[in-house]
Enzyme design. Structure first.
Site, PDB file in Angstrom:
ATOM      1  N   ASP A  34      44.322  41.151  38.037  1.00 36.88           N
ATOM      2  CA  ASP A  34      43.283  40.544  38.863  1.00 36.88           C
ATOM      3  C   ASP A  34      42.716  41.525  39.872  1.00 36.88           C
ATOM      4  O   ASP A  34      43.310  42.576  40.166  1.00 36.88           O
ATOM      5  CB  ASP A  34      43.843  39.328  39.607  1.00 36.88           C
ATOM      6  CG  ASP A  34      43.913  38.089  38.737  1.00 36.88           C
ATOM      7  OD1 ASP A  34      43.343  38.112  37.634  1.00 36.88           O
ATOM      8  OD2 ASP A  34      44.542  37.099  39.166  1.00 36.88           O
ATOM      9  N   LYS A  55      38.245  38.332  38.974  1.00 40.80           N
ATOM     10  CA  LYS A  55      37.208  37.369  39.350  1.00 40.80           C
ATOM     11  C   LYS A  55      37.091  37.426  40.863  1.00 40.80           C
ATOM     12  O   LYS A  55      38.094  37.385  41.571  1.00 40.80           O
ATOM     13  CB  LYS A  55      37.595  35.941  38.928  1.00 40.80           C
ATOM     14  CG  LYS A  55      37.676  35.711  37.424  1.00 40.80           C
ATOM     15  CD  LYS A  55      38.122  34.280  37.140  1.00 40.80           C
ATOM     16  CE  LYS A  55      38.177  33.999  35.653  1.00 40.80           C
ATOM     17  NZ  LYS A  55      36.834  33.967  35.046  1.00 40.80           N
ATOM     18  N   MET A 164      39.697  30.506  49.985  1.00 41.37           N
ATOM     19  CA  MET A 164      38.328  30.911  49.646  1.00 41.37           C
ATOM     20  C   MET A 164      37.287  30.224  50.532  1.00 41.37           C
ATOM     21  O   MET A 164      36.273  29.719  50.062  1.00 41.37           O
ATOM     22  CB  MET A 164      38.044  30.630  48.167  1.00 41.37           C
ATOM     23  CG  MET A 164      38.918  31.441  47.231  1.00 41.37           C
ATOM     24  SD  MET A 164      38.787  30.952  45.497  1.00 41.37           S
ATOM     25  CE  MET A 164      40.113  29.754  45.349  1.00 41.37           C
TER      26      MET A 164
END
Length: 247
Positions: A34, A55, A164
């Protein structure tokens, strides 16, 4: 036919990976990793082929999930030991479900090695226990932003941790109030949790937007409620007992 091991790399610095995770990583022939994993982890598997499949906030340069699934199946058919290295813990907002299902359909065996998720690293950095005896008995982990760009909040636990949310703190503040959180509820914001340069700031639900500049352009975790309240960590000062002088 090989095996795929999903490993939680932890929330930041390489030494936050578990012992089992490090052992499994060292045996890898191929590693699909990642975006937020520490590059220093490559030292644990220097002979493996490392393939970036990160991502980042639904950006156009993020690797498509279907492509990741296809790569896992392909490499597992070509090699004996394949590692899917995910930031934090694989099962917390890590798309683990889709990848396990893709491998199961291809008949490829898997193992999942848990890791430290960023909510725990944020609590450690701020020295704010996420559960508190008597007042913080429940904990919720939530993504603040959906794939469609909608800001989501709730009040379903004594402590809620939002992942996030760093770029939308003003919107999150408004949504929290709409969800029933009083404006004076304590909030702790930690950016780059688990890294040596992590930052922590204290706010309330009503003043949460003040954290926007402090944590600008840094991945942030927002802790709301009982687990964000500050502790009394001041030392207890006692006067020394008077001892009469000896003669």
């Amino acid at each position: 036919m090989g095996t795929v091991v999903f490993i939680g790399a932890g929330p930041g610095a390489a030494d936050l990976i578990t012992v089992r995770g490090a052992q499994r990583l060292a045996a890898a022939e191929v590693v699909l990793y990642d975006a937020l994993t520490d590059p220093a982890l490559q030292d644990l598997a220097p002979n493996a082929t490392w393939h970036h499949v990160g991502k980042r906030g639904f950006r156009p340069d993020s690797t498509d999930q279907t492509e990741i699934n296809d790569l896992l199946v392909r490499y597992a058919r070509e090699h004996g030991n394949v590692v899917r290295l995910k930031g934090g813990d694989p099962s917390i907002f890590g798309r683990l479900e889709e990848e396990l299902e893709a491998l199961a359909k291809a008949g490829i065996p898997c193992e999942v090695v848990p890791g430290v998720t960023s909510a725990l690293a944020a609590a450690a950095a701020a020295q704010r226990p996420l559960t508190r005896r008597g007042v913080g008995r429940s904990l919720s982990l939530t993504t603040a932003m959906t794939r469609t760009g909608d800001m989501v909040s709730s009040r379903t636990a004594d402590t809620e941790v939002f992942y996030m949310a760093g770029k939308q703190l003003a919107a999150l503040s408004a949504r929290l109030i709409e969800a029933g959180w009083p404006a004076g509820t304590p909030v702790s914001v930690v950016s780059r949790a688990g890294w040596p340069d992590s930052l922590q700031s204290e706010h309330t639900v009503g003043t949460l937007d003040d954290a926007s500049q402090v944590h600008a352009d840094r991945p942030a975790v927002v802790v709301v409620g009982a687990g964000a309240a500050a502790l009394d960590l001041s030392p207890v000062v006692t006067e020394a007992a008077h001892v009469p002088p000896t003669r």
